[in-house]
Structures are given as structure tokens and as C-alpha cells.
Design a protein around this motif. Structure first.
Motif, PDB file in Angstrom:
ATOM      1  N   LEU A  32      12.548  -8.034   7.871  1.00 34.33           N
ATOM      2  CA  LEU A  32      13.210  -7.905   6.578  1.00 34.33           C
ATOM      3  C   LEU A  32      12.181  -8.121   5.483  1.00 34.33           C
ATOM      4  CD1 LEU A  32      15.704  -7.814   4.645  1.00 34.33           C
ATOM      5  CD2 LEU A  32      15.893 -10.287   5.015  1.00 34.33           C
ATOM      6  N   VAL A  33      12.120  -7.177   4.549  1.00 31.10           N
ATOM      7  CA  VAL A  33      11.225  -7.298   3.400  1.00 31.10           C
ATOM      8  C   VAL A  33      12.082  -7.257   2.133  1.00 31.10           C
ATOM      9  CG1 VAL A  33       9.274  -6.331   2.139  1.00 31.10           C
ATOM     10  CG2 VAL A  33       9.386  -6.080   4.635  1.00 31.10           C
ATOM     11  N   ILE A  34      12.026  -8.335   1.363  1.00 30.18           N
ATOM     12  CA  ILE A  34      12.665  -8.368   0.048  1.00 30.18           C
ATOM     13  C   ILE A  34      11.527  -8.293  -0.962  1.00 30.18           C
ATOM     14  CG2 ILE A  34      14.085  -9.691  -1.572  1.00 30.18           C
ATOM     15  CD1 ILE A  34      15.649  -8.843   0.888  1.00 30.18           C
ATOM     16  N   ALA A  35      11.592  -7.341  -1.867  1.00 34.67           N
ATOM     17  CA  ALA A  35      10.483  -7.130  -2.805  1.00 34.67           C
ATOM     18  C   ALA A  35      10.990  -7.000  -4.230  1.00 34.67           C
ATOM     19  CB  ALA A  35       9.699  -5.876  -2.419  1.00 34.67           C
ATOM     20  N   LEU A  36      10.244  -7.619  -5.130  1.00 35.61           N
ATOM     21  CA  LEU A  36      10.477  -7.462  -6.559  1.00 35.61           C
ATOM     22  C   LEU A  36       9.524  -6.383  -7.043  1.00 35.61           C
ATOM     23  CD1 LEU A  36      11.745  -8.366  -9.252  1.00 35.61           C
ATOM     24  CD2 LEU A  36       9.910 -10.079  -9.420  1.00 35.61           C
ATOM     25  N   HIS A  37      10.077  -5.342  -7.615  1.00 36.56           N
ATOM     26  CA  HIS A  37       9.302  -4.186  -8.053  1.00 36.56           C
ATOM     27  C   HIS A  37       9.195  -4.154  -9.563  1.00 36.56           C
ATOM     28  CE1 HIS A  37       9.401  -1.920  -4.188  1.00 36.56           C
ATOM     29  NE2 HIS A  37      10.417  -2.724  -3.989  1.00 36.56           N
ATOM     30  N   LYS A  38       8.251  -3.402 -10.031  1.00 33.50           N
ATOM     31  CA  LYS A  38       8.171  -3.037 -11.445  1.00 33.50           C
ATOM     32  C   LYS A  38       8.634  -1.589 -11.497  1.00 33.50           C
ATOM     33  CE  LYS A  38       6.856  -4.099 -15.611  1.00 33.50           C
ATOM     34  NZ  LYS A  38       7.746  -4.899 -16.382  1.00 33.50           N
ATOM     35  N   ARG A  39       9.713  -1.331 -12.202  1.00 31.70           N
ATOM     36  CA  ARG A  39      10.270   0.035 -12.266  1.00 31.70           C
ATOM     37  C   ARG A  39       9.264   0.994 -12.885  1.00 31.70           C
ATOM     38  NH1 ARG A  39      14.248   3.264 -10.545  1.00 31.70           N
ATOM     39  NH2 ARG A  39      15.429   4.437 -12.066  1.00 31.70           N
ATOM     40  N   VAL A  40       9.133   2.148 -12.279  1.00 26.77           N
ATOM     41  CA  VAL A  40       8.275   3.200 -12.817  1.00 26.77           C
ATOM     42  C   VAL A  40       8.871   3.614 -14.162  1.00 26.77           C
ATOM     43  CG1 VAL A  40       7.417   5.542 -12.443  1.00 26.77           C
ATOM     44  CG2 VAL A  40       7.643   3.978 -10.498  1.00 26.77           C
ATOM     45  N   PRO A  41       8.088   3.512 -15.246  1.00 23.93           N
ATOM     46  CA  PRO A  41       8.634   3.789 -16.590  1.00 23.93           C
ATOM     47  C   PRO A  41       9.312   5.156 -16.710  1.00 23.93           C
ATOM     48  CG  PRO A  41       6.477   2.786 -16.775  1.00 23.93           C
ATOM     49  CD  PRO A  41       6.694   3.065 -15.306  1.00 23.93           C
ATOM     50  N   ALA A  42       8.764   6.168 -16.082  1.00 23.92           N
ATOM     51  CA  ALA A  42       9.357   7.506 -16.189  1.00 23.92           C
ATOM     52  C   ALA A  42      10.756   7.536 -15.573  1.00 23.92           C
ATOM     53  CB  ALA A  42       8.458   8.532 -15.501  1.00 23.92           C
ATOM     54  N   LEU A  43      10.971   6.791 -14.493  1.00 21.89           N
ATOM     55  CA  LEU A  43      12.304   6.768 -13.884  1.00 21.89           C
ATOM     56  C   LEU A  43      13.295   6.014 -14.760  1.00 21.89           C
ATOM     57  CD1 LEU A  43      11.426   6.237 -10.118  1.00 21.89           C
ATOM     58  CD2 LEU A  43      12.245   8.318 -11.227  1.00 21.89           C
ATOM     59  N   GLY A  44      12.838   4.972 -15.430  1.00 21.11           N
ATOM     60  CA  GLY A  44      13.696   4.258 -16.364  1.00 21.11           C
ATOM     61  C   GLY A  44      14.126   5.156 -17.516  1.00 21.11           C
ATOM     62  N   TYR A  45      13.182   5.925 -18.031  1.00 22.36           N
ATOM     63  CA  TYR A  45      13.486   6.856 -19.118  1.00 22.36           C
ATOM     64  C   TYR A  45      14.431   7.959 -18.633  1.00 22.36           C
ATOM     65  CZ  TYR A  45      12.863  10.004 -23.054  1.00 22.36           C
ATOM     66  OH  TYR A  45      13.091  10.827 -24.128  1.00 22.36           O
ATOM     67  N   LEU A  46      14.168   8.457 -17.428  1.00 22.46           N
ATOM     68  CA  LEU A  46      15.020   9.488 -16.845  1.00 22.46           C
ATOM     69  C   LEU A  46      16.447   8.976 -16.678  1.00 22.46           C
ATOM     70  CD1 LEU A  46      15.163  12.336 -15.630  1.00 22.46           C
ATOM     71  CD2 LEU A  46      14.453  11.341 -13.445  1.00 22.46           C
TER      72      LEU A  46
ATOM     73  N   GLU B 206       0.825  -1.212   0.000  1.00 26.46           N
ATOM     74  CA  GLU B 206       0.000   0.000   0.000  1.00 26.46           C
ATOM     75  C   GLU B 206       0.856   1.258   0.000  1.00 26.46           C
ATOM     76  OE1 GLU B 206      -2.636   2.170   3.281  1.00 26.46           O
ATOM     77  OE2 GLU B 206      -3.496   0.259   2.641  1.00 26.46           O
ATOM     78  N   VAL B 207       1.876   1.295   0.855  1.00 27.73           N
ATOM     79  CA  VAL B 207       2.756   2.464   0.905  1.00 27.73           C
ATOM     80  C   VAL B 207       3.501   2.607  -0.422  1.00 27.73           C
ATOM     81  CG1 VAL B 207       4.781   3.494   2.034  1.00 27.73           C
ATOM     82  CG2 VAL B 207       2.982   2.436   3.420  1.00 27.73           C
ATOM     83  N   ASN B 208       3.975   1.496  -0.954  1.00 26.19           N
ATOM     84  CA  ASN B 208       4.668   1.528  -2.242  1.00 26.19           C
ATOM     85  C   ASN B 208       3.751   2.073  -3.331  1.00 26.19           C
ATOM     86  OD1 ASN B 208       7.382   0.421  -3.349  1.00 26.19           O
ATOM     87  ND2 ASN B 208       5.856  -0.141  -4.883  1.00 26.19           N
ATOM     88  N   HIS B 209       2.526   1.627  -3.328  1.00 27.16           N
ATOM     89  CA  HIS B 209       1.559   2.083  -4.343  1.00 27.16           C
ATOM     90  C   HIS B 209       1.268   3.574  -4.194  1.00 27.16           C
ATOM     91  CE1 HIS B 209      -2.122   2.275  -6.744  1.00 27.16           C
ATOM     92  NE2 HIS B 209      -1.603   1.253  -7.397  1.00 27.16           N
ATOM     93  N   ARG B 210       1.151   4.043  -2.956  1.00 24.30           N
ATOM     94  CA  ARG B 210       0.894   5.468  -2.709  1.00 24.30           C
ATOM     95  C   ARG B 210       2.029   6.343  -3.235  1.00 24.30           C
ATOM     96  NH1 ARG B 210      -0.895   4.751   2.743  1.00 24.30           N
ATOM     97  NH2 ARG B 210       1.128   5.426   3.467  1.00 24.30           N
ATOM     98  N   ILE B 211       3.255   5.909  -3.042  1.00 22.54           N
ATOM     99  CA  ILE B 211       4.401   6.735  -3.419  1.00 22.54           C
ATOM    100  C   ILE B 211       4.757   6.590  -4.899  1.00 22.54           C
ATOM    101  CG2 ILE B 211       6.905   7.020  -3.073  1.00 22.54           C
ATOM    102  CD1 ILE B 211       6.388   6.580  -0.110  1.00 22.54           C
ATOM    103  N   PHE B 212       4.765   5.361  -5.401  1.00 23.99           N
ATOM    104  CA  PHE B 212       5.238   5.103  -6.753  1.00 23.99           C
ATOM    105  C   PHE B 212       4.116   4.931  -7.768  1.00 23.99           C
ATOM    106  CE2 PHE B 212       8.578   3.640  -3.903  1.00 23.99           C
ATOM    107  CZ  PHE B 212       9.687   4.275  -4.421  1.00 23.99           C
ATOM    108  N   GLY B 213       2.883   4.775  -7.297  1.00 20.70           N
ATOM    109  CA  GLY B 213       1.771   4.560  -8.202  1.00 20.70           C
ATOM    110  C   GLY B 213       1.712   3.146  -8.753  1.00 20.70           C
ATOM    111  N   ILE B 214       2.561   2.289  -8.221  1.00 20.44           N
ATOM    112  CA  ILE B 214       2.660   0.894  -8.650  1.00 20.44           C
ATOM    113  C   ILE B 214       2.890   0.039  -7.415  1.00 20.44           C
ATOM    114  CG2 ILE B 214       4.228  -0.746  -9.790  1.00 20.44           C
ATOM    115  CD1 ILE B 214       4.665   1.220 -11.983  1.00 20.44           C
ATOM    116  N   GLY B 215       2.185  -1.079  -7.338  1.00 13.62           N
ATOM    117  CA  GLY B 215       2.427  -2.026  -6.260  1.00 13.62           C
ATOM    118  C   GLY B 215       3.627  -2.889  -6.590  1.00 13.62           C
ATOM    119  N   VAL B 216       4.024  -3.717  -5.654  1.00 17.96           N
ATOM    120  CA  VAL B 216       5.141  -4.620  -5.893  1.00 17.96           C
ATOM    121  C   VAL B 216       4.650  -5.889  -6.577  1.00 17.96           C
ATOM    122  CG1 VAL B 216       6.501  -3.704  -3.980  1.00 17.96           C
ATOM    123  CG2 VAL B 216       5.024  -5.661  -3.594  1.00 17.96           C
ATOM    124  N   VAL B 217       5.549  -6.578  -7.261  1.00 11.61           N
ATOM    125  CA  VAL B 217       5.215  -7.811  -7.965  1.00 11.61           C
ATOM    126  C   VAL B 217       5.165  -8.977  -6.988  1.00 11.61           C
ATOM    127  CG1 VAL B 217       5.998  -9.433  -9.752  1.00 11.61           C
ATOM    128  CG2 VAL B 217       6.258  -6.965 -10.090  1.00 11.61           C
TER     129      VAL B 217
END
Length: 137
Positions: free
Chosen positions: A60-74, A37-48
Motif C-alpha cells: 500500500l502506497v499513500i502519497a501526497l501529490h502536488k497537483r499539476v497546475p494545468a490539470l487544476g486549470y482544466l 520516479e514513475v510519478n515524475h515520468r508521467i506527471f513531470g512532478i514527484g510526490v511530496v
């Protein structure tokens, strides 16, 4: 004492009444929802996918994320700006997650450490509490 872990795909963002949390398994399920939920609020995307381990006074939380496309482009345009954006987004995440842990669970959080590997789309978050997690249940 052995480490306990729970591995779930992220789904939903509803909160249960914390007075009903009586086991580490239930706590881990709630933490998975909260982290997402916190991840979704900040990044607009939940974790995978996430894995939560609890060992004494550490979560300890290990999470697989989907990179925000705008940050990848940046990152392609200017990797320094992308790294700076990642830094401040992680800083904001830690602040929001700490507030949630204190308000919802009554945890006394000493520190939260988080790092993110953009190429692997993996993050590691370590929450250090003042006392053993079981003392809060």
C-alpha cells in the motif's frame, strides 16, 4: 502478522541492485524511489511525501501529490475533461509501475488499484501480488 510501514519524503530516483535487497525496510525505501520516479515520468512532478505499508501479499502506497497546475486549470474550465485526464494518467501510471515491479523485483502482480483525490492531493495505490512479499526477497 502486523503491518510494517515506512514513511519518507521523496528524494532522488536512482536504483540499487535488487540482489542487495534483503529486508522489508530496504524494499520499502526502493519502492518509494520507484514510485516517485514513475510519478515524475508521467506527471513531470514527484510526490511530496509517501508512506509504504507491506502486509503479506499487498503493498500500500499513500502519497501526497502536488497537483499539476494545468490539470487544476482544466478542472476549472471543464471538470469532466479533467476527470477523464486523471483517469488516463492513473491508468498509465498503473501500467508503468506494474512493468517496473515485474522487471526490477520479479513480482508476480495480480492487480494494481489506484485512486486520487484531487482536492486533498492524496492518492492510494494497492498492489496485490501472487504471493507474500517476503517470498520475493
Amino acid at each position: 502478522m502486523s503491518a510494517l510501514s515506512s514513511d519518507f519524503s521523496s528524494t532522488g530516483t536512482t536504483h540499487a541492485d535488487t540482489s542487495g535487497i534483503g529486508s522489508l525496510g530496504q524494499l520499502k525505501q526502493e519502492l518509494i524511489k520507484d514510485y516517485n520516479e514513475v510519478n515524475h515520468r508521467i506527471f513531470g512532478i514527484g510526490v511530496v511525501r509517501q508512506k509504504v505499508d507491506i502486509q503479506g501479499d499487498r503493498i500500500l502506497v499513500i502519497a501526497l501529490h502536488k497537483r499539476v497546475p494545468a490539470l487544476g486549470y482544466l478542472n476549472v474550465l471543464n471538470s469532466n475533461v479533467s476527470e477523464l485526464a486523471d483517469h488516463y494518467l492513473i491508468k498509465g501510471f498503473k501500467h508503468e509501475f506494474k512493468q517496473l515491479l515485474v522487471a526490477k523485483y520479479g513480482f508476480e502482480v495480480l492487480s494494481i488499484f489506484k485512486d486520487y483525490d484531487a482536492q486533498a492531493e492524496l492518492s492510494a495505490t494497492v498492489v496485490v501480488l501472487k504471493k507474500d512479499v517476503r517470498d520475493y526477497l
